[in-house]
Each structure stands twice: as structure tokens, then as C-alpha cells.
Design a protein around this motif. Structure first.
Motif, PDB file in Angstrom:
ATOM      1  N   PRO B 109       0.884  -1.204   0.167  1.00  0.00           N
ATOM      2  CA  PRO B 109       0.095   0.153  -0.135  1.00  0.00           C
ATOM      3  C   PRO B 109       0.818   1.172   0.000  1.00  0.00           C
ATOM      4  CG  PRO B 109      -0.552  -1.430   1.893  1.00  0.00           C
ATOM      5  CD  PRO B 109       0.464  -2.022   1.128  1.00  0.00           C
ATOM      6  N   ASP B 110       0.365   2.376  -0.598  1.00  0.00           N
ATOM      7  CA  ASP B 110       1.302   3.548  -0.767  1.00  0.00           C
ATOM      8  C   ASP B 110       1.162   4.072   0.788  1.00  0.00           C
ATOM      9  OD1 ASP B 110       2.195   4.773  -2.992  1.00  0.00           O
ATOM     10  OD2 ASP B 110       0.387   4.119  -4.051  1.00  0.00           O
ATOM     11  N   VAL B 111       2.484   4.204   1.187  1.00  0.00           N
ATOM     12  CA  VAL B 111       2.677   4.777   2.574  1.00  0.00           C
ATOM     13  C   VAL B 111       2.463   6.263   2.706  1.00  0.00           C
ATOM     14  CG1 VAL B 111       5.177   4.893   2.318  1.00  0.00           C
ATOM     15  CG2 VAL B 111       4.095   4.444   4.623  1.00  0.00           C
ATOM     16  N   ILE B 112       2.457   6.893   1.324  1.00  0.00           N
ATOM     17  CA  ILE B 112       2.362   8.375   1.431  1.00  0.00           C
ATOM     18  C   ILE B 112       0.947   8.427   1.669  1.00  0.00           C
ATOM     19  CG2 ILE B 112       4.398   8.958   0.310  1.00  0.00           C
ATOM     20  CD1 ILE B 112       2.616   9.553  -2.357  1.00  0.00           C
ATOM     21  N   LYS B 113       0.168   7.692   1.279  1.00  0.00           N
ATOM     22  CA  LYS B 113      -1.483   7.926   1.365  1.00  0.00           C
ATOM     23  C   LYS B 113      -1.960   7.496   2.612  1.00  0.00           C
ATOM     24  CE  LYS B 113      -3.177   9.713  -1.922  1.00  0.00           C
ATOM     25  NZ  LYS B 113      -3.055  11.067  -2.369  1.00  0.00           N
ATOM     26  N   LYS B 255      13.128   1.951  11.396  1.00  0.00           N
ATOM     27  CA  LYS B 255      13.631   1.978  10.057  1.00  0.00           C
ATOM     28  C   LYS B 255      12.205   1.890   9.232  1.00  0.00           C
ATOM     29  CE  LYS B 255      17.571   0.916   8.648  1.00  0.00           C
ATOM     30  NZ  LYS B 255      18.791   0.353   8.280  1.00  0.00           N
ATOM     31  N   LEU B 256      12.240   2.034   8.114  1.00  0.00           N
ATOM     32  CA  LEU B 256      11.290   1.750   6.921  1.00  0.00           C
ATOM     33  C   LEU B 256      11.113   0.176   6.849  1.00  0.00           C
ATOM     34  CD1 LEU B 256      11.942   4.446   4.121  1.00  0.00           C
ATOM     35  CD2 LEU B 256      10.145   4.432   6.016  1.00  0.00           C
ATOM     36  N   THR B 257      10.285  -0.398   6.750  1.00  0.00           N
ATOM     37  CA  THR B 257       9.914  -1.890   6.402  1.00  0.00           C
ATOM     38  C   THR B 257      10.218  -1.837   4.907  1.00  0.00           C
ATOM     39  OG1 THR B 257       7.621  -1.738   5.559  1.00  0.00           O
ATOM     40  CG2 THR B 257       7.998  -2.089   8.127  1.00  0.00           C
ATOM     41  N   PHE B 258      10.636  -3.100   4.361  1.00  0.00           N
ATOM     42  CA  PHE B 258      10.789  -3.446   3.082  1.00  0.00           C
ATOM     43  C   PHE B 258       9.736  -2.843   2.074  1.00  0.00           C
ATOM     44  CE2 PHE B 258      10.201  -6.091  -0.699  1.00  0.00           C
ATOM     45  CZ  PHE B 258      11.452  -5.789  -1.485  1.00  0.00           C
ATOM     46  N   GLY B 259       8.275  -3.017   2.673  1.00  0.00           N
ATOM     47  CA  GLY B 259       7.229  -2.649   1.712  1.00  0.00           C
ATOM     48  C   GLY B 259       7.059  -1.034   1.673  1.00  0.00           C
ATOM     49  N   GLU B 260       7.357  -0.537   2.837  1.00  0.00           N
ATOM     50  CA  GLU B 260       7.170   1.061   2.916  1.00  0.00           C
ATOM     51  C   GLU B 260       8.266   1.636   1.946  1.00  0.00           C
ATOM     52  OE1 GLU B 260       5.652   1.730   7.463  1.00  0.00           O
ATOM     53  OE2 GLU B 260       7.979   1.370   7.173  1.00  0.00           O
ATOM     54  N   ALA B 261       9.647   0.962   2.083  1.00  0.00           N
ATOM     55  CA  ALA B 261      10.774   1.588   1.278  1.00  0.00           C
ATOM     56  C   ALA B 261      10.035   1.509  -0.340  1.00  0.00           C
ATOM     57  CB  ALA B 261      11.959   0.985   1.708  1.00  0.00           C
ATOM     58  N   VAL B 262       9.568  -0.116  -0.646  1.00  0.00           N
ATOM     59  CA  VAL B 262       9.159   0.060  -2.063  1.00  0.00           C
ATOM     60  C   VAL B 262       8.253   0.820  -2.520  1.00  0.00           C
ATOM     61  CG1 VAL B 262       8.130  -1.715  -3.619  1.00  0.00           C
ATOM     62  CG2 VAL B 262       9.912  -2.549  -1.866  1.00  0.00           C
ATOM     63  N   ALA B 267       6.538   5.799  -5.396  1.00  0.00           N
ATOM     64  CA  ALA B 267       5.910   7.026  -5.405  1.00  0.00           C
ATOM     65  C   ALA B 267       6.715   8.051  -5.846  1.00  0.00           C
ATOM     66  CB  ALA B 267       5.302   7.459  -3.948  1.00  0.00           C
ATOM     67  N   LEU B 268       8.088   8.099  -5.481  1.00  0.00           N
ATOM     68  CA  LEU B 268       9.277   8.904  -5.982  1.00  0.00           C
ATOM     69  C   LEU B 268       9.231   8.923  -7.602  1.00  0.00           C
ATOM     70  CD1 LEU B 268      11.706   8.833  -3.168  1.00  0.00           C
ATOM     71  CD2 LEU B 268      10.127  10.857  -3.689  1.00  0.00           C
ATOM     72  N   ILE B 269       9.367   7.503  -8.208  1.00  0.00           N
ATOM     73  CA  ILE B 269       9.356   7.442  -9.436  1.00  0.00           C
ATOM     74  C   ILE B 269       8.070   8.110 -10.374  1.00  0.00           C
ATOM     75  CG2 ILE B 269       9.681   5.868 -11.446  1.00  0.00           C
ATOM     76  CD1 ILE B 269      11.345   3.988  -9.430  1.00  0.00           C
ATOM     77  N   ILE B 270       7.033   7.693  -9.618  1.00  0.00           N
ATOM     78  CA  ILE B 270       5.832   8.215 -10.449  1.00  0.00           C
ATOM     79  C   ILE B 270       5.278   9.522 -10.245  1.00  0.00           C
ATOM     80  CG2 ILE B 270       3.449   7.210 -10.834  1.00  0.00           C
ATOM     81  CD1 ILE B 270       5.898   5.313 -11.624  1.00  0.00           C
ATOM     82  N   ALA B 271       5.155   9.961  -8.895  1.00  0.00           N
ATOM     83  CA  ALA B 271       4.384  11.082  -8.474  1.00  0.00           C
ATOM     84  C   ALA B 271       4.890  12.406  -9.270  1.00  0.00           C
ATOM     85  CB  ALA B 271       4.586  11.140  -6.859  1.00  0.00           C
ATOM     86  N   GLY B 272       6.232  12.586  -9.283  1.00  0.00           N
ATOM     87  CA  GLY B 272       6.612  13.628 -10.039  1.00  0.00           C
ATOM     88  C   GLY B 272       6.874  13.829 -11.459  1.00  0.00           C
TER      89      GLY B 272
END
Lengths: 109, 439
Positions: B109-113, B255-262, B267-272
Motif C-alpha cells: 500500500p502507498d505509505v504516503i497515502k 527503520k522503514l519496512t521493506f514494503g514501505e521503502a518499495v 511513489a518517487l518515480i511516479i508522482a513527480g
């Protein structure tokens, strides 16, 4: 060392006096941690949103200093409210020299 | 859909009048004509029914500036997380999730959302990387990337060839910039562009099942790519954002979990990427259709203040993001409308930017506006776009490099024939055929 005292005047005129501001912290964080009305700090201190706009009391302007070019550009986006003593408080760090400073919150939007 | 000639009540003194009323009960944001030209629909809703229920979409459209800000300033009453989840892969979620789990390493799931306080934990980690001051240090690198691209299309156009402003300029530009930031030096732009569209489609509400399956496979491909990149940084840290995220320690010591980091790298690749590319496409469109503005831009090309205001007004005038979802977490009232708990809202940023109660003569491109920075193209509140400074920088440098090197930018098709991506989330031109000459 003991904390620095900062006064924020909220949009409705209420004075919020914070007596334990920690040196090195940004004034935006100080305001948010103390629930100062009208300071949102949406961009987290990135100087990108203009939602932590304050007017610096005249006698404190020299101590607080002027905005740099980047902050000036962000302030230029809120020209309806911009004044000579406008600052984005995310760009101001608490220092001992600021003990007693008084800032008036300029609401965003 | 029927229309009738109606004069906008706030048209006094504005050069652009003639809004046309739309029959709300017969209209949906999902209608192809509305997708391409939504402004009369927005205006009718703002005038007659500002929090309007779109039956086909099953969502409440929030259209007035003040209501938009109110929603965005109350992240617990209007949940981003719940609104997003209800929107995501809508209608096909279980099947979508299953594809990602079997072929894409998992459903992350998108951690930013997320909503505060979970959101605050992640946001604090990311803020520093995108501050205006940090982005300023990137200006030379961004200028180099964009100047090269402008040279390439200028050479081509000078030979009389038609350029697609989207595929040959805007998209490769934003992809190159974000890949440099992330530290991805070998990349396939075509692939990243497809991945971006596949992700955006999940909140667009317009994909059919076949498209969902295709998109899900693209997202699997993207996640497998990200996992490889992360594993590489795990053993061999570099000076880049993926390394920062893989090794990040948060304020609370976690620390970020693996899923959070993915999910964050995704999100960084896509959002901007898509959104900024859309803004740059809109830049090309306005330069092609308002030659006097193009001349003014050229005359002021070394004036940074002018350029900043130009970019900001472009974002107000033509915001890439049309609408994002929220959900009411309890019964409430908004803009005179009673909303039940669970009401699914679409916050219409594009309508807020076009609201004549907030922006005088909103259809006029006027960078002298005193409330220029009040537009909501980047959102408002805790989810305000973290990449705003980077996006502004990319658009500014694109405007500058382009106008310095080329002129006579012209569309080779009528504006009315431009096609837009099928989605309620953004308002993005699919292809922009243009010609121009070198200065």
C-alpha cells in the motif's frame, strides 16, 4: 541552558507566549508544537508553501534579519499579504538573541 | 448532456466570458466530452450544487475553493487513506492485489497515502530532500538535462519535422530528472512512462478489466525493478535517494519496512513524473496558443522573479491534477451538503483554481495576481505535494531553455482535437504535435 521566549500573535489577536523554545529549532516547529493558530507549515519547513508567514515586530527586524532570495521568491507568491517585515518562520532558527521576539501570524489562503 | 447559453454572473470586466451551463443530473465527470473540457461542468457545480453527487462515479465532487481547503485542512475528518483505498483499482481490487502478490513481490500500500500520525512519520523523513534550498542546488544539473533535450528537438524541428511535445520533450525530461535524483543511471524511459501511466490509472476510475490486468503487470515489472535497485544499495550504498531510503532511520528510531521503502521509491518515480510532464506539456500549449505571452516570456527570460510567477500562474491556470479522493470518517456537513460517514469525495483542485470567488477573471492568464500562491494545484495541508519545489524548478528551466532557443511554436492540430488521458485524477494531454524554429 534555559529556553528562549517567543511570542506569536494569532490571527484573532490572542498572544501565545512560548517560554521554552529550544535553540536551533525552527520557529515554525515551535509554533506547530505549541498549537499556534494560523501556522500550518504544510511543506515541513521546505520554504515552498508560504503557510508559516509572520510579520516580525519592527524593533526585532534587525535581529531576525531579512529573507534570502529563495524565501523572497516564496513570499512573492503571497503579495497580497507581503510586507517589508514578512518572513517565513520555518526559515528562522531559535537563538539566544531572539529571546523575547514578537511575531504576528499572517493566515494563509 | 445538454447545454444552454448562459452568461456567467461574474463576467463583468473579464475578457473571457461565456461559461455555459451543463445539465448536472445528466452529466458525469467520466463523460469523454467533460473529461476533455471540464470547466463549464465545474462552474455549473460551483454555482448550483457545489458538493455535487456524481452518480456514475459514486462520488461527491467538491468544487468550491473554500470547501476544498476546508476538506484538506481536516485530514482526520476527511481521510486520504480511506478515500484512496476506495479509489484504488476500483472494481477490480482483489484481482489486482492477487496479480501483484504472485508476480510483483507483493502488494505494498502507498505509505504516503496514510493519515496522521502514520503519515507524519514518513513525511518528516522525506521533507528535507525536497526543500526549496536543496532543489536550488540541483538547478545546474536540471538545466544541463533540459538544455540537451531542447537542442535535440530544436534540431529535429528545424528540419521541418513535427515534434510530439509529450513523448519527445515533457516525459523524457521529467523521467531523466527523477532518475538522476534517485540514482538510477541506466533506465528505459519508455518503460518508466508506461509504469507511470499504469499507476496513475489505478486512481483514474476509467480502466476496464483488461486494462487493469495489463496495468497490474506493468506495476509488477516496476516493483521488481525497484527491488533490484534496493538490493543493490543494500550491499553497496551510494549518494542517492534510493540509498538514503534503504538506510534511513526515522525520528522515532525505527527503520522503514521493506514494503514501505518499495512504496516510497515507487511513489518517487511516479508522482513527480506524469504530473510535471503534464505541466510542461501545458507550458508548450500555452506558448503555442498565446504568442504574445511567448514574446513576453522571451523578453523577461533572465528575470527569475518573472519566471517564478509565470510558472505559478501556469499551475493555477492549468493544474495537472484534476481530482483526488478523500472519505468522510463521520457524518458531517460541507458547503451546505449533508454527507454521511463513508461518503467518498473527489476534491476538484482544478475547479478550485478556476473559482471566480477566489481568483478574479480565472480564465485570464495573469501572473500579476496578488494571491497567485493561493492556488491549490499542489494541494493544501498535510498532503501538500512534497515535490513542489522540484516541479517548479523543472517547469521554470524548461520555459527558460525553450524560449531562449526556439520561437514560432505552433500546434499542427486544432486545440479542440487534442486528446486527453482517460482518468478523473489528472487532466493530461496525450500527444501535442507542434512545430517551431530555432532562434
Amino acid at each position: 541552558m534555559s529556553g528562549v521566549t517567543i511570542t506569536f500573535v494569532e490571527p484573532d489577536g490572542t498572544e501565545k507566549i512560548i517560554e521554552d523554545a529550544v535553540v536551533g529549532e525552527s520557529l515554525m516547529n515551535v509554533a506547530k508544537d505549541n498549537g499556534v493558530e494560523g501556522i500550518w507549515g504544510d511543506c515541513g519547513g521546505g520554504c515552498a508553501c508560504g503557510t508559516c508567514h509572520v510579520y516580525v515586530d519592527e524593533k526585532w527586524q534587525d535581529v531576525v534579519g531579512k529573507p534570502d532570495d529563495i524565501e523572497e521568491m516564496t513570499l512573492d507568491m503571497v503579495t497580497e499579504a507581503q510586507q517589508d517585515n514578512s518572513r517565513l518562520c520555518c526559515q528562522i532558527q531559535v537563538s539566544p538573541e531572539l529571546d523575547g521576539v514578537r511575531l504576528t501570524v499572517v493566515p494563509a489562503e | 448532456m445538454t447545454t444552454q447559453e448562459t452568461q456567467a454572473p461574474t463576467s463583468s470586466g473579464c475578457p473571457f466570458t461565456g461559461r455555459q451551463k451543463v445539465a448536472l443530473e445528466e452529466t458525469s465527470l467520466t463523460d469523454p466530452i467533460i473529461q476533455a473540457n471540464p470547466r463549464d461542468f465545474y462552474w455549473t457545480m460551483r454555482t448550483e450544487d457545489p458538493v455535487h453527487y456524481d452518480e456514475k462515479l459514486g462520488m461527491w465532487l467538491v468544487t468550491r475553493y473554500d470547501d476544498i481547503v476546508k476538506v484538506l485542512r481536516e485530514p482526520l475528518l476527511f481521510s486520504d487513506k480511506q478515500g484512496y483505498e476506495a479509489q484504488y483499482a476500483s472494481g477490480f481490487f482483489e484481482e489486482f492485489k492477487q496479480i501483484l502478490e504472485s508476480q510483483g513481490g507483493g502488494y505494498f500500500p502507498d505509505v504516503i497515502k496514510s493519515d496522521p500520525p502514520e503519515h507524519t512519520r514518513i513525511r518528516k523523513l522525506m521533507d528535507g530532500a525536497f526543500s526549496a534550498h536543496r532543489v536550488k542546488t540541483l538547478e545546474p544539473g536540471i538545466t544541463r538535462i533540459i538544455a540537451d533535450l531542447v537542442d535535440q528537438i530544436a534540431d529535429k524541428a528545424d528540419k521541418g519535422e513535427v515534434i510530439d511535445g509529450v513523448r519527445e520533450f515533457a516525459i523524457p525530461l521529467t523521467i531523466s530528472v527523477i532518475c538522476e535524483q534517485l540514482g538510477i543511471d541506466q533506465f528505459n524511459g519508455e518503460k518508466i512512462s508506461r509504469w507511470s501511466e499504469a499507476i496513475t490509472a489505478q486512481i483514474g476510475r476509467m480502466q476496464n478489466r483488461e486494462e487493469m490486468v495489463e496495468n497490474a503487470k506493468e506495476i509488477c515489472d516496476l516493483q521488481n525493478f525497484i527491488t533490484e535497485q534496493m538490493q543493490d544499495r543494500e550491499v553497496d550504498p551510494k549518494e542517492d535517494m534510493i540509498s538514503d531510503l534503504v538506510h534511513a532511520e526515522l525520528d522515532d528510531g525505527s527503520k522503514l519496512t521493506f514494503g514501505e521503502a518499495v512504496s516510497l521509491v515507487r511513489a518517487l518515480i511516479i508522482a513527480g513524473n506524469d504530473t510535471t510532464a503534464t505541466a510542461i506539456t501545458n507550458l508548450l500549449l500555452i506558448l503555442a496558443t498565446q504568442p504574445e505571452l511567448a514574446q513576453e516570456l522571451y523578453d523577461n527570460v533572465e528575470d527569475d522573479k518573472y519566471l517564478n510567477r509565470f510558472v505559478e500562474e501556469l499551475l493555477r491556470f492549468a493544474p495537472p491534477v484534476r481530482g483526488l479522493a478523500k472519505m468522510a470518517t463521520e457524518d458531517t456537513e460541507l458547503g451546505g451538503q449533508q454527507l454521511p460517514k463513508g461518503a467518498h469525495l473527489l476534491v476538484m483542485y482544478a475547479s478550485g483554481n478556476d473559482d471566480e470567488e477566489k481568483f478574479e477573471c480565472p480564465r485570464q492568464f495573469d501572473m500579476g495576481r496578488k494571491n497567485l500562491g493561493s492556488h491549490v494545484a499542489f494541494g493544501v495541508g498535510v498532503h501538500r505535494c512534497i515535490g513542489a519545489s522540484l516541479a517548479r524548478m523543472e517547469i521554470k528551466v524548461a520555459a527558460k531553455e525553450l524560449i531562449k532557443k526556439v520561437h514560432n511554436i505552433q500546434l499542427t492540430v486544432p486545440v479542440a482535437e487534442l486528446k486527453y488521458q482517460k482518468t478523473v485524477a489528472t487532466h493530461a494531454i496525450e500527444a501535442l504535435p507542434i512545430t517551431f524554429t530555432k532562434r
